[in-house]
Scaffold this active site. Sequence first.
Site, mmCIF file in Angstrom:
data_model
loop_
_atom_site.group_PDB
_atom_site.id
_atom_site.type_symbol
_atom_site.label_atom_id
_atom_site.label_comp_id
_atom_site.label_asym_id
_atom_site.label_seq_id
_atom_site.Cartn_x
_atom_site.Cartn_y
_atom_site.Cartn_z
ATOM 1 C CG LEU A 78 44.433 52.888 43.962
ATOM 2 C CD1 LEU A 78 43.066 52.378 44.549
ATOM 3 C CD2 LEU A 78 44.192 54.161 43.220
ATOM 4 N N GLY A 136 36.857 46.621 30.181
ATOM 5 C CA GLY A 136 35.595 46.917 30.911
ATOM 6 C C GLY A 136 34.420 45.901 31.066
ATOM 7 C CG ASP A 146 46.835 41.506 43.309
ATOM 8 O OD1 ASP A 146 45.930 42.163 43.161
ATOM 9 O OD2 ASP A 146 47.838 41.312 42.499
ATOM 10 C CG ASN A 149 35.243 42.319 35.812
ATOM 11 O OD1 ASN A 149 34.490 41.400 36.282
ATOM 12 N ND2 ASN A 149 36.261 41.930 35.258
ATOM 13 C CD GLU A 160 47.596 49.953 54.145
ATOM 14 O OE1 GLU A 160 47.292 48.821 54.294
ATOM 15 O OE2 GLU A 160 47.410 51.099 54.966
ATOM 16 C CG ASN A 165 41.679 44.507 42.204
ATOM 17 O OD1 ASN A 165 41.270 45.101 41.491
ATOM 18 N ND2 ASN A 165 42.807 43.695 42.714
ATOM 19 C CG HIS A 190 44.295 38.805 41.210
ATOM 20 N ND1 HIS A 190 45.282 39.630 40.835
ATOM 21 C CD2 HIS A 190 44.719 37.662 41.500
ATOM 22 C CE1 HIS A 190 46.248 38.963 40.603
ATOM 23 N NE2 HIS A 190 46.162 37.944 40.968
#
Length: 194
Positions: free
Chosen positions: A98, A20, A150, A22, A147, A112, A114
């Site tokens: 997801l 955690g 990354d 971020n 979908e 997101n 990465h």
Amino acid sequence: MVKLIGNYKINCAVFISGRGTNLKSIYEYSKIKKSNISLKLVISNKSNTLGIDFARKYKIKTQVVRYKNKNEAEKKIIKCLKKNNIKLICLAGFMKILSKNFIKRFKYNIINIHPSLLPKYKGLNTHDRAIKNKDKYSGCTVHYVSEKLDSGKIIVQKKVKVLKSDTPQSLSKRILIAENKLYPIAIRKVLSKN
Ligand code: GRF
């Protein structure tokens, strides 16, 4: 993307699975005067993590969702997001993928972070791969979630030099510092574009 109207703050949820750091940087950003988000909710697929401890300490609402069945877990998450009127989801070390339906349903308001310079090194073990390939630079990326894993549109990236002496651990430490700085910049950027 969600629209910013006047001084109104966008309700945001952060999804985590562990440490955690971020989450902490997003929380700190949400507390500064000119921030455009209100951090309403932390979703985690694991309990007893440093990230959950942090959220509880700072009285951010938490929801731990067990992932025995993905469909059921996502239903529970959606219910919780609706209840808290969440408009922006920030994935921060969330180790679950997801579903397409979830992403569509949330109208792509999901971002997101990465730990690589995407499109290089999608997936796991990014630092290991950067070192093995003798890359001069690695870094981190904040991108929209689509979908394909990354692969969504890139919002911002930060380069970090790979040192000859680097191990995956030492490189990951420096990249994490860059990640923590980059996430608030990305949030500000996606919300100010509207
Ligand atoms: C970060 O390296 C992030 O890029 C990756 O998972 C890690 C999460 O770290 N997706 P933290 O839980 O935010 O400290």
